[in-house]
Design a protein around this motif. Structure first.
Motif, PDB file in Angstrom:
ATOM      1  N   ARG A 168       0.816  -1.203   0.000  1.00 37.63           N
ATOM      2  CA  ARG A 168       0.000   0.000   0.000  1.00 37.63           C
ATOM      3  C   ARG A 168       0.851   1.255   0.000  1.00 37.63           C
ATOM      4  NH1 ARG A 168      -3.779  -1.001   5.005  1.00 37.63           N
ATOM      5  NH2 ARG A 168      -2.203   0.446   5.730  1.00 37.63           N
ATOM      6  N   TYR A 169       2.044   1.179   0.494  1.00 37.92           N
ATOM      7  CA  TYR A 169       2.899   2.355   0.602  1.00 37.92           C
ATOM      8  C   TYR A 169       3.699   2.567  -0.667  1.00 37.92           C
ATOM      9  CZ  TYR A 169       1.773   2.066   5.519  1.00 37.92           C
ATOM     10  OH  TYR A 169       1.103   2.026   6.694  1.00 37.92           O
ATOM     11  N   VAL A 170       3.986   3.854  -0.938  1.00 39.33           N
ATOM     12  CA  VAL A 170       4.744   4.221  -2.131  1.00 39.33           C
ATOM     13  C   VAL A 170       6.188   4.460  -1.696  1.00 39.33           C
ATOM     14  CG1 VAL A 170       4.954   5.956  -3.955  1.00 39.33           C
ATOM     15  CG2 VAL A 170       2.708   5.310  -3.094  1.00 39.33           C
ATOM     16  N   PRO A 171       7.129   3.970  -2.454  1.00 37.06           N
ATOM     17  CA  PRO A 171       8.526   4.230  -2.104  1.00 37.06           C
ATOM     18  C   PRO A 171       8.834   5.735  -2.132  1.00 37.06           C
ATOM     19  CG  PRO A 171       8.401   2.473  -3.721  1.00 37.06           C
ATOM     20  CD  PRO A 171       7.028   3.040  -3.575  1.00 37.06           C
ATOM     21  N   GLN A 172       9.811   6.155  -1.399  1.00 34.52           N
ATOM     22  CA  GLN A 172      10.123   7.572  -1.269  1.00 34.52           C
ATOM     23  C   GLN A 172      10.474   8.200  -2.616  1.00 34.52           C
ATOM     24  OE1 GLN A 172      13.279   8.393   1.466  1.00 34.52           O
ATOM     25  NE2 GLN A 172      13.021  10.600   1.350  1.00 34.52           N
ATOM     26  N   GLU A 173      11.204   7.512  -3.453  1.00 33.80           N
ATOM     27  CA  GLU A 173      11.592   8.074  -4.752  1.00 33.80           C
ATOM     28  C   GLU A 173      10.354   8.347  -5.597  1.00 33.80           C
ATOM     29  OE1 GLU A 173      12.761   4.947  -3.828  1.00 33.80           O
ATOM     30  OE2 GLU A 173      14.627   5.635  -2.923  1.00 33.80           O
ATOM     31  N   ASP A 174       9.391   7.404  -5.588  1.00 32.95           N
ATOM     32  CA  ASP A 174       8.157   7.603  -6.351  1.00 32.95           C
ATOM     33  C   ASP A 174       7.371   8.776  -5.793  1.00 32.95           C
ATOM     34  OD1 ASP A 174       8.845   5.456  -7.883  1.00 32.95           O
ATOM     35  OD2 ASP A 174       7.469   4.045  -6.893  1.00 32.95           O
ATOM     36  N   TYR A 175       7.343   8.906  -4.475  1.00 31.54           N
ATOM     37  CA  TYR A 175       6.615  10.015  -3.862  1.00 31.54           C
ATOM     38  C   TYR A 175       7.233  11.347  -4.263  1.00 31.54           C
ATOM     39  CZ  TYR A 175       4.808  13.207  -0.383  1.00 31.54           C
ATOM     40  OH  TYR A 175       4.236  14.290   0.232  1.00 31.54           O
ATOM     41  N   VAL A 176       8.553  11.458  -4.217  1.00 34.91           N
ATOM     42  CA  VAL A 176       9.231  12.706  -4.574  1.00 34.91           C
ATOM     43  C   VAL A 176       8.975  13.039  -6.041  1.00 34.91           C
ATOM     44  CG1 VAL A 176      11.514  13.754  -4.847  1.00 34.91           C
ATOM     45  CG2 VAL A 176      10.972  12.479  -2.779  1.00 34.91           C
ATOM     46  N   ARG A 177       9.053  12.046  -6.906  1.00 32.43           N
ATOM     47  CA  ARG A 177       8.807  12.282  -8.336  1.00 32.43           C
ATOM     48  C   ARG A 177       7.369  12.756  -8.560  1.00 32.43           C
ATOM     49  NH1 ARG A 177       7.327   8.112 -11.572  1.00 32.43           N
ATOM     50  NH2 ARG A 177       8.362   6.714 -10.146  1.00 32.43           N
ATOM     51  N   ASN A 178       6.406  12.073  -7.935  1.00 30.25           N
ATOM     52  CA  ASN A 178       5.005  12.462  -8.105  1.00 30.25           C
ATOM     53  C   ASN A 178       4.741  13.846  -7.525  1.00 30.25           C
ATOM     54  OD1 ASN A 178       4.382  10.066  -9.383  1.00 30.25           O
ATOM     55  ND2 ASN A 178       3.719   9.045  -7.497  1.00 30.25           N
ATOM     56  N   ALA A 179       5.358  14.177  -6.394  1.00 31.53           N
ATOM     57  CA  ALA A 179       5.185  15.503  -5.797  1.00 31.53           C
ATOM     58  C   ALA A 179       5.747  16.581  -6.716  1.00 31.53           C
ATOM     59  CB  ALA A 179       5.856  15.554  -4.432  1.00 31.53           C
ATOM     60  N   ALA A 180       6.877  16.327  -7.350  1.00 28.52           N
ATOM     61  CA  ALA A 180       7.476  17.304  -8.264  1.00 28.52           C
ATOM     62  C   ALA A 180       6.567  17.526  -9.476  1.00 28.52           C
ATOM     63  CB  ALA A 180       8.857  16.836  -8.704  1.00 28.52           C
ATOM     64  N   VAL A 181       5.992  16.436  -9.997  1.00 25.54           N
ATOM     65  CA  VAL A 181       5.087  16.565 -11.150  1.00 25.54           C
ATOM     66  C   VAL A 181       3.857  17.381 -10.758  1.00 25.54           C
ATOM     67  CG1 VAL A 181       3.549  15.254 -12.672  1.00 25.54           C
ATOM     68  CG2 VAL A 181       5.883  14.480 -12.306  1.00 25.54           C
ATOM     69  N   LEU A 182       3.283  17.100  -9.596  1.00 24.98           N
ATOM     70  CA  LEU A 182       2.095  17.840  -9.143  1.00 24.98           C
ATOM     71  C   LEU A 182       2.416  19.314  -8.900  1.00 24.98           C
ATOM     72  CD1 LEU A 182       0.424  15.314  -6.704  1.00 24.98           C
ATOM     73  CD2 LEU A 182      -0.423  16.062  -8.923  1.00 24.98           C
TER      74      LEU A 182
END
Length: 139
Positions: free
Chosen positions: A100-114
């Motif tokens: 259920r959890y997203v890895p930190q790298e994916d979270y940072v990438r998605n946050a940058a896109v948003l």
């Protein structure tokens, strides 16, 4: 010339003097040595018998202790096996939750896109607001 032979007698050991019962000292000495040997044999056998008895009792105690330890080890083994099963179940649950959890790298990438998209929307809104305020001033 004729030689004559003379016989010389060599003294021998005096005859053994018998005791009052008619035994000689040789037989008394043999009896004493036999008696001492018998007593020594009996004492040695008695001491070794006691030592072997003590060793046997120690072995019996050690065997009882080993059996007690074996029983407790079986109990501990069953308890340990149960605990291993619990830990395995917990690991399976953690793996299910980890999906259920997203890895930190994916979270940072998605946050940058948003953030980029929000910035783009903000720029567009600024442009629209600027255009709207200019058109109202010209009217």
């Amino acid at each position: 010339m004729k030689t004559s032979a003379t016989i010389v007698q060599i003294p021998t050991a005096p005859p053994a003097s018998p005791t009052s019962s008619g035994l000689t000292w040789d037989w008394i000495l043999i009896g004493a040595v036999t008696g001492i040997t018998g007593i020594s044999y009996g004492l040695i056998r008695w001491f070794l018998g006691r030592a072997i008895g003590q060793i046997d009792s120690q072995f019996d105690k050690a065997e009882e202790h080993r059996k007690a330890l074996e029983g407790s080890l079986k109990y501990m083994s069953r308890d340990f096996d149960d605990r291993i099963e619990e830990v395995k179940e917990q690991v399976v649950e953690l793996r299910a939750e980890a999906n259920r959890y997203v890895p930190q790298e994916d979270y940072v990438r998605n946050a940058a896109v948003l953030e980029g998209k929000v910035d783009a929307v903000h720029r567009r809104m600024d442009e629209v607001f600027f255009i709207l305020t200019r058109t109202k001033q010209h009217e």
